[in-house]
Design an enzyme around this catalytic site. Structure first.
Site: not given
Length: 759
Positions: A347, A467, A497
């Site tokens: 991320s 995601d 994610h």
């Protein structure tokens, strides 16, 4: 369980014999396969005083225990070898399998019986049922000494460094930026855990603005109300330019000391880093400017923030200074560092890996960018629209800035700097242009794609097709923006994610060990990875090598129909409030065809292997001077599919070292589902040409436009059903416009095109 073995490299007989001998195996080519197997088992059962008891507890076939087999004159057969090998790896005959041949085929067992030397060598490199490779499991149990020196097997560093003797320290790197304008270079805190080793070691660095804590209350207060109307924008052409950051030179003199003075206590860590530490890789955690115990403002994704992270790599290579504390009086050098660095993390952490790579900094050999952003505009905006990341309606850049500006968690820092920080935050709010959703200089300064030509490091990506937080467009664009000579590898999975380093089906962490041993430690190896390693969506635990992501020449075209259909935007107050309260309710009804939408279904007449971005070509008109179009494509029929969140198979069974930081064994479930989102996309009709062109929408005037949905890789079979839904407001992603307007779509002159691999 199904094996997908990418970390194993074939070796010559000479290399295999040498590496096995270094581990204490005396495999003799003059011995029979049965004798060599017996010796091998006696060696790996080193924890037992009575090895014969263990052998009597295992079986050679369905009628003979293994001790009896070795005491007999029976020959070693393929069936016996596989039965024994599976037990060594933790599988139980009569429980996990009855027919060993069928079971080996079912789990895609990577070893082909024949050459007993190669078979035993590969067996050590094969994962057990609980996740570790056999050699890693043996080493974790004390198979070889914890020597605090390097020991390699099949191109991978073994866990021979004591995690309990690791050096834990903190230093403060002098960056080359002054983001708070106090006239001094911002100091950046670096938390270090490194092996106790007399020589120099490489580093894996995780650049994480979250690491020193987050200000969740301030972030929540900064969330935006999504229940607002879409703005009508003034037509214009947007201009941006390449900009550069201002850097600052080092200041003052400091005495040189040999040891850090601040000890590092317990910190949160990333389990891939935990795995690499006892294998001789230092772990560095860096929160960066604007975070607790560091200095500066949280500049959120720009090259000032990245420069400060880059300066840590510079320090590891002797190009920047670090101090023992904030007084800046005592300098410490990274004499333990060999100068070679890899970055890790998901991320925001993976985003910083992308940004760092585009600086071309010397010493950065590999980035492992997991679900990283490649352009911040595409995270909070899409095609001229404000779009929230999946699952986070109302979040925008300043709420992320508030979250990560952890200097305010220290009350003294709050007193000294909060007034200036609030002024900075106010300016950031203006720069975002949330009212328009347009691309501008603020976003351009946070677009790493335009600097991808500077990348020198080898690149590893991981990303999930499901995601919707950091959408697949980010990795797709970065993958294709890299220079042609850069080695790049993408693990494209079917999760959301999420991390993949502790999944049962893929030897990701072992592959990273092999790559980093080669690139950071200089270990000679033929190890390489394919460009794309894709998790097959059509079955459980199956991965495939592909040549590319996208770049397909063949398309399947689906015409939308005949005549014209209408999409109304305004909902009744009751429905609007239901959907605004729970976007999941909206999604469920959307997929079922119960909202204000156009729904199109097709039954496939042949197999279809989608690879790349779907393209929508539409002819439509709006009843007013604005409008947005949303689209989602679904695999729409009840079937078993991979679900996007990994489930726990076994808790704390993967030892990352030697009785050190146990990790969970995880995997994506393969379960019954009613449908699956293949891709989605959103477009502001005023940005129908491109991001830099804002056009007028003339009420009731036909417009022709095309736009791409999120890129993906997805396999469909003949007879599967596709569902395309076209609608306006999306209650998860877009602003929730109440305007009473409608879109008319000319179905006959509109189409969906899907890129696919040749069958």
């Amino acid at each position: 369980m199904r094996y997908n073995q990418y970390s194993y490299t074939k070796a010559s007989e000479e290399v295999m014999l040498d590496e096995l001998a270094r581990l204490g195996f005396t495999i003799q080519t003059t011995n029979s396969p049965k004798e060599n197997l017996h010796h091998f088992l006696q060696k790996i059962l080193f924890r037992y005083q009575d090895v014969n008891y263990v052998l009597s507890s295992w079986v050679a076939d369905q009628k003979t225990d293994l001790l009896t087999f070795f005491q007999s004159d029976k020959q070693l057969t393929e069936e016996v070898f596989y039965t024994v090998a599976l037990q060594v790896l933790g599988f139980a005959p009569f429980v996990d399998f009855d027919d060993v041949t069928a079971f080996c085929k079912e789990i895609h067992f990577p070893i082909t019986y024949g050459n007993i030397l190669e078979n035993l060598y590969q067996l050590l490199n094969t994962r057990t049922k609980l996740g570790n490779t056999l050699i890693d499991q043996l080493v974790s149990e004390g198979f070889i000494p914890e020597s605090n020196d390097y020991h390699f097997f099949n191109g991978k560093s073994l866990a021979t460094f004591s995690s309990h003797e690791a050096i834990r320290e903190v230093v403060y790197v002098e960056s080359r930026v002054d983001t708070d304008g106090d006239g001094k270079p911002d100091l950046v805190k670096v938390s270090i855990i490194r092996p106790s080793y007399e020589g120099q070691v490489p580093a894996v660095m995780t650049a994480s603005p979250y690491h020193q804590g987050t200000n969740d209350k301030a972030s929540d207060k900064a969330l935006h109300n999504m229940n607002v109307d879409l703005s009508c924008k003034n037509p214009r052409t947007i201009t941006v330019q390449e900009s550069s950051i201002q850097t600052i030179e080092p200041q003052g003199q400091a005495s040189l000391v040999e040891k850090a003075e601040e000890k590092l206590g317990h910190i949160g860590s990333y389990t891939l880093n935990d795995y690499l530490l006892p294998r001789g890789f230092a772990n560095l955690y860096v929160s960066g400017v604007g975070t607790k115990d560091s200095e500066g403002m949280m500049t959120s994704g720009d090259y000032q923030q990245i420069e400060a992270y880059k300066n840590v790599i510079d320090w590891l290579n002797g190009r920047c200074r670090a101090f023992t504390d904030h007084t800046r009086q005592r300098e410490i050098k990274a004499t333990w560092s060999n100068g070679k660095v890899a970055t890790t993390g998901i991320s925001y952490l993976g985003t910083m890996s992308n940004g760092l790579a585009t600086t071309g900094v010397d010493g950065l050999e590999v980035i492992i960018a997991e679900a990283g952003i490649s352009s911040w505009y595409n995270y909070y905006r899409e095609n001229g629209l404000v779009t929230s990341p999946g699952g986070y309606p109302g979040e925008d850049f300043e709420s992320l800035t508030e979250l990560t500006y952890s200097r305010n968690l220290l009350a003294g820092e709050y007193l000294r700097h909060n007034q200036a920080y609030q002024a900075y935050l106010d300016q950031q709010r203006k720069d975002l242009e949330r009212e328009t959703g347009d691309y501008n200089q603020f976003w351009h300064d946070r677009n790493y794609l335009i600097h991808a030509d500077k990348v020198k490091a080898e690149v590893v990506f991981t990303h999930g097709s499901q995601d919707w937080n950091v959408k697949p467009l980010h990795v797709y664009n970065m993958f294709h923006a890299l220079p042609a000579h850069i080695k790049k590898h993408l693990f494209f999975h079917n999760g959301a994610h999420v991390y993949i380093n502790n999944w049962q089906s893929i030897d990701f962490r072992e592959s990273m060990n092999a790559l980093l041993s080669k690139k950071l430690l200089g270990h000679s190896s033929d190890f390489d990875l394919p460009p794309v390693i894709w998790q097959d969506n059509s079955q459980a635990q199956n991965w495939m090598s592909l040549d590319d992501f996208g770049n397909q020449e063949d398309y399947s075209h689906f015409h939308l129909g005949k005549g014209s259909q209408e999409i109304r935007n305004r909902y009744s107050d009751e429905d609007y409030n239901r959907f605004a309260k729970s976007y999941q309710v909206f999604k469920n009804e959307l997929f079922e065809g119960k909202t204000q939408q156009i729904t199109l279904d097709w039954t496939l007449e042949q197999d279809l292997f989608i690879n790349g971005p779907a393209k929508l070509k539409l002819r439509l008109k709006s009843s007013t001077n604005k409008g947005l179009i949303s689209a989602q494509l679904l695999d729409y029929w009840p079937a078993k599919r991979l679900t996007p969140i990994p489930s726990l198979l076994e808790p704390r069974v993967m030892d990352n070292g030697r009785y050190y930081m146990l990790d969970n064994l995880m995997e994506l479930p393969f379960a019954d589902t009613p449908h699956r989102v293949i891709t989605k996309g959103f477009l502001n009709l005023q940005n129908r040409t491109d991001l830099l062109t804002v056009e007028e929408v003339v009420p009731n005037q036909w417009m022709e436009l095309s736009f791409e949905l999120q890129p993906t890789i997805y396999k469909l079979k003949k007879g599967d059903q596709l569902r395309l839904v076209l609608y306006t407001t999306d209650f998860e992603h877009t602003v929730r416009d109440k305007t009473d307007y409608h879109l008319s779509v000319d179905m006959e002159h509109s189409s969906l095109s899907l890129p696919h691999k040749k069958s």
